[in-house]
Write an enzyme that holds these catalytic residues in place. Structure first.
Site, short mmCIF file in Angstrom:
data_model
loop_
_atom_site.label_atom_id
_atom_site.label_comp_id
_atom_site.label_asym_id
_atom_site.label_seq_id
_atom_site.Cartn_x
_atom_site.Cartn_y
_atom_site.Cartn_z
CB ALA A 65 6.52 16.31 -40.60
N GLY A 105 7.89 11.30 -39.12
CA GLY A 105 6.68 11.33 -38.30
C GLY A 105 5.79 10.14 -38.57
CD GLU A 108 9.21 11.08 -34.91
OE1 GLU A 108 8.77 11.84 -35.80
OE2 GLU A 108 9.95 11.47 -34.01
N1 T1G Z 1 6.75 16.36 -47.26
C1 T1G Z 1 6.31 17.02 -48.36
N2 T1G Z 1 6.36 16.52 -49.62
C2 T1G Z 1 6.89 15.29 -49.75
C3 T1G Z 1 7.39 14.53 -48.65
C4 T1G Z 1 7.30 15.12 -47.36
N3 T1G Z 1 7.71 14.47 -46.28
N4 T1G Z 1 7.88 13.36 -49.14
C5 T1G Z 1 7.69 13.38 -50.46
N5 T1G Z 1 7.11 14.53 -50.84
C6 T1G Z 1 6.71 14.91 -52.20
C7 T1G Z 1 7.90 15.08 -53.12
O1 T1G Z 1 8.43 16.38 -53.01
C8 T1G Z 1 7.29 14.79 -54.47
O2 T1G Z 1 6.56 15.96 -54.81
C9 T1G Z 1 6.25 13.70 -54.16
O3 T1G Z 1 5.97 13.81 -52.75
C10 T1G Z 1 6.78 12.31 -54.46
O4 T1G Z 1 8.01 12.18 -53.73
C11 T1G Z 1 8.00 15.19 -37.10
C12 T1G Z 1 9.98 16.36 -38.49
C13 T1G Z 1 8.77 8.93 -49.30
C14 T1G Z 1 10.87 7.80 -50.06
O5 T1G Z 1 12.15 12.91 -45.01
O6 T1G Z 1 12.11 10.30 -48.84
O7 T1G Z 1 8.71 13.69 -40.36
O8 T1G Z 1 7.82 16.48 -56.94
O9 T1G Z 1 9.41 11.90 -55.80
O10 T1G Z 1 10.75 8.68 -55.12
O11 T1G Z 1 9.85 13.84 -36.70
O12 T1G Z 1 9.56 11.12 -51.03
O13 T1G Z 1 5.66 15.19 -57.02
O14 T1G Z 1 5.65 17.64 -56.39
O15 T1G Z 1 10.37 11.52 -53.49
O16 T1G Z 1 8.58 7.48 -54.43
C15 T1G Z 1 10.60 13.00 -42.75
C16 T1G Z 1 10.88 12.39 -47.49
C17 T1G Z 1 10.00 14.36 -42.80
C18 T1G Z 1 10.67 11.54 -46.25
C19 T1G Z 1 9.11 8.50 -51.69
N6 T1G Z 1 10.29 12.26 -43.97
N7 T1G Z 1 10.37 11.75 -48.68
O17 T1G Z 1 10.04 8.61 -52.74
O18 T1G Z 1 8.67 9.92 -54.43
S1 T1G Z 1 10.40 15.31 -41.36
C20 T1G Z 1 11.12 12.32 -45.04
C21 T1G Z 1 11.07 10.75 -49.27
C22 T1G Z 1 9.53 14.54 -40.13
C23 T1G Z 1 8.99 14.28 -37.74
C24 T1G Z 1 9.87 14.93 -38.73
C25 T1G Z 1 10.49 10.21 -50.54
C26 T1G Z 1 9.81 8.86 -50.37
P1 T1G Z 1 6.40 16.35 -56.39
P2 T1G Z 1 9.23 11.41 -54.42
P3 T1G Z 1 9.52 8.60 -54.26
#
Ligand code: T1G
Length: 707
Positions: A65, A105, A108
């Site tokens: 998400a 998500g 999921e």
């Molecule tokens: N939402 C919004 N922005 C995101 C994002 C996310 N989930 N993941 C990454 N970004 C942005 C990040 O801020 C950065 O922005 C750019 O993308 C590159 O990220 C319903 C409720 C996937 C392993 O927790 O772990 O799903 O700085 O530098 O090192 O059940 O990003 O360029 O402006 O980290 O290659 C669950 C979070 C959400 C994954 C990639 N998902 N992301 O790492 O790139 S909650 C997460 C990461 C959810 C559901 C629930 C990592 C990555 P900017 P990056 P990276």
């Protein structure tokens, strides 16, 4: 972008291929779930389509998400009409084709599909707990059905990423393609092979693996006990366990409803807001707003380290751990041999603990090359100086490096406080010089404090930040000031904790307060671990430079008595031989009483909150001075440093984020009162006074231009 740009449907050989295209990580931002639903319904209605493939454009499947949407009050689709539900009810088979990441998500969505395939390098996970929430898209109900509650709890409560081969073994994936195979083609072929298979294998219908919970009724309590220390003061990990428990006790739809209830308890919690803040603060710290955009970092293929001590050895390991060959040099063959022995011993400990395979240890060791002379370093792309923390020792090292290092080599110092400009001035290439301050143990602690010299070129600074990411660190920029940003902001905390002893506290009382707050160890126990002699040397240096420096007689007395901490068996605490457990020591209480009597300081009792605030507010005040002097870009960078340099509890966001929870005016007023009571060291920083006057939160403070 319109839904059709974010998600598009194409038909190929009777297969409907739905592509999600929301750079950079295909987060489920507004329009993406809706676009998938639209495409699914079109594919379902199209008689030319026998099966469906869901695939991500760019470098990844779906990273979850959109975290920026949480806490904004944005309405979510109701149960039954969400993308997971539409997938689950789809009348045609859907294959999730995964590369890069399928997280949160994203996984999921894949679990709601009928099949899941991936390339070998893909990773899957449910990391929601790491941002203070739980999988809210059915993950807590589907994953236990697919892999069993025990394995599901491990993934959901830790949030860890699972590599594709392991995900295959667990049963999350139906297939992992061969190395180098084309995912889209492989997915289309797979979809064709199952297009006619009925009944559709819906995860919700799988209940056999849930028997695990019936066979082990203590499973959930066992997990709750196993996380108690790590999950102290947190709610999300426990709600994750409750949600998985619901999967084992409730029918699917009731379990989904229960998941939503448990999710709703978390979304706007202090814990979730703090963890979301920390997530973005770490990424913000990588941005250098005052440097031209688009500067490419210099390529780093080989590295070198000068100094094979604890820090130098740990730094060399940091390179080897990430596949970078590194040469290491010390002043004598004996010192170098000791350093290599320490490195081998560190790796052997990891192998013994099971966190590192012997083959991997051998590969990493093979990347570390002890050398006998400076000339052996000449062609390294970068060198990090990590010799004894005295300018008289460092200066000749920088002169020697300037003589031998190839043109364009990056020359960094690991100094924790000394003047980068003075070191750069020992070379004829100050633009190639910067600080790269690692935190001990260097191969473990994530923070890399990049210190800019007055003449450090933008390319050198961009290269230092890129180096941090390349070796798995969290880099953050600091200006060249005594103690840079992390240690300078921490210094008042380190003084105040000892001053409290003069006023009536004991070390164990202060440590208890800070451990209860969420630190893994109390600051006095940490001091004993680091060595009290190091702090004493730093105090002597500061006192020599500043006649008004506030000395710490109790700490100095312990060092005079040879009580350096764990390394001497006694410091703030007493230690049994071979045991690192700190024991309160009546001798320390006597030393405190003796010093207090000599100083004639009035004694008082302290509340836990007063102890906590005396330590942390002192650092908040110094952090404001750092920002107003232009030595840090932003308050959130200071938070990143406290999270990854000092073990500040992540679920509280960071020092400044936590202070915002108290309120800038309340912090200011308390500091002003202590200024009256305790004198100049508590004078409110000008920036703090300005923020309090306007009610501006610390995290919105405008730092002076970085100098
Ligand atoms: N939402 C919004 N922005 C995101 C994002 C996310 N989930 N993941 C990454 N970004 C942005 C990040 O801020 C950065 O922005 C750019 O993308 C590159 O990220 C319903 C409720 C996937 C392993 O927790 O772990 O799903 O700085 O530098 O090192 O059940 O990003 O360029 O402006 O980290 O290659 C669950 C979070 C959400 C994954 C990639 N998902 N992301 O790492 O790139 S909650 C997460 C990461 C959810 C559901 C629930 C990592 C990555 P900017 P990056 P990276």
């Amino acid at each position: 972008m319109s839904e059709t740009n974010l998600v598009r449907l194409a038909t190929e050989a009777g297969i409907g291929v739905i592509t999600i295209d929301n750079p950079p990580v295909n987060a489920l931002s507004p329009g993406v779930p809706e676009g998938i639903i639209t495409a699914l319904r079109a594919a379902e209605a199209d008689p030319a389509i026998g099966a469906i493939v869901l695939i991500g454009a760019g470098r990844s499947f779906i990273a979850g998400a959109d975290i920026r949407q949480f806490g904004t009050g944005r309405a979510r689709l109701p149960l039954g009409s969400r993308v997971y539900d539409v997938l689950d009810a789809c009348a045609k088979p859907v294959v999730a084709a995964i590369h890069g990441y399928a997280l949160g998500g994203g996984l999921e969505i894949a679990l709601a599909c009928h099949y899941r395939i991936a390339v070998p390098s893909a990773k899957v996970g449910l990391p929601e707990v790491l941002i203070g929430i739980l999988p809210g898209g059915g993950g807590t109900q589907r994953l236990p059905r697919l892999i069993g509650p025990r394995a599901a709890l491990d993934m959901i409560v830790t949030g860890r990423h699972v590599p594709a081969p392991e995900a295959r073994t667990l049963g999350i994936l139906d297939a992992v393609l061969a190395d180098g195979a084309d995912l889209r083609a492989g997915a289309i072929a797979f979809a064709q092979s199952i297009a006619a298979t009925r009944p559709l294998p819906r995860v919700r219908d799988r209940t056999d693996r849930l028997a695990e919970a019936r066979e082990d009724p203590a499973l959930f309590d066992t997990v709750r006990k196993s996380i108690a220390r790590r999950a102290r003061n947190q709610k999300a990990p426990y709600n994750c366990i409750l949600a998985v428990e619901a999967a084992c006790t409730l029918p699917m739809d009731a379990g989904l409803a229960r998941e939503q209830e448990l999710f709703a308890e978390l979304e706007n919690s202090d814990e979730a807001r703090a963890l979301r803040y920390a997530f973005f603060a770490e990424r913000e710290a990588a941005k250098l707003p005052d440097l031209p955009a688009g500067i490419a970092p210099r390529e780093i293929r080989t590295a070198a380290v000068i100094g094979a001590g604890t820090m130098g050895g740990g730094i060399a390991m940091s390179f080897a751990d990430f596949g970078i060959p590194v040469r290491i040099l010390d002043s004598t063959p004996e010192a170098l041999a000791r350093g290599m022995d320490r490195i081998r011993s560190n790796y052997a400990t990891s192998v013994r603990r099971g966190s590192l395979a012997q083959e991997e240890m051998d590969r990493r060791l093979a990347r570390i090359h002890p050398v006998a002379a400076y000339a052996d370093l000449a062609d390294a792309d970068l060198v990090i100086e990590a010799v004894f923390e005295e300018m008289d020792v460092k200066r000749p090292v920088f002169r020697a490096l300037d003589q031998v290092m190839k043109s364009g080599a990056l020359i960094f110092s690991n100094t924790s406080a000394l003047d980068i400009d003075a070191l750069a001035a020992e070379t004829g290439r100050p633009d190639d010089v910067a600080g790269t301050h690692f935190f001990s143990p260097a191969n473990v602690m994530k923070l890399l404090e990049v210190v800019r010299g007055t003449q450090s070129s933008p390319e050198t600074l961009v290269s230092a930040m890129a180096l941090g990411r390349k070796i798995g660190k969290i880099p953050a920029m600091a200006g060249n000031t005594d103690g840079f940003v992390a240690n300078r902001s921490r210094a008042p905390f380190n003084s105040e904790m000892v001053i409290l002893l003069e006023e009536g506290c004991l070390p164990e009382q202060v440590d208890r307060v800070m451990v209860d707050f969420g630190y893994p160890m109390g600051p006095f126990a940490v001091g004993d671990l680091a060595g009290l002699d190091i702090g004493a040397a730093d105090r002597r240096r500061r006192a020599a430079a500043n006649p008004n420096y506030r000395t710490l007689p109790i700490a100095d007395r312990l060092v005079e008595l040879g009580r350096y901490g764990q390394k001497t068996g006694a410091g703030w605490y007493r230690y049994e031989k071979g045991d690192r457990t700190p024991h309160p020591d009546p001798e320390v209480a006597r030393i405190i009483a003796e010093t207090v009597a000599r100083l004639g300081v009035a004694q008082k009792s302290f509340t836990d909150q007063e102890i906590l605030h005396r330590l942390l507010f002192a650092s908040v005040n110094e952090a404001c001075r750092i920002l107003e002097e232009g030595k840090a870009y932003r308050a959130s960078d200071i938070d990143v440093m406290w999270l990854h340099g000092f073990g500040f509890p992540r679920y509280r966001g960071g020092l400044m984020f936590w202070a915002d929870g108290i309120g800038v005016r309340a912090v200011h007023d308390q500091i002003a009162a202590w200024h009256q009571e305790h004198g100049e060291r508590w004078a409110p920083a000008r920036l703090l006074t300005d923020l309090a006057a306007t009610g501006t939160p610390f995290r919105e403070a405008k730092a002076a231009p970085m100098v």
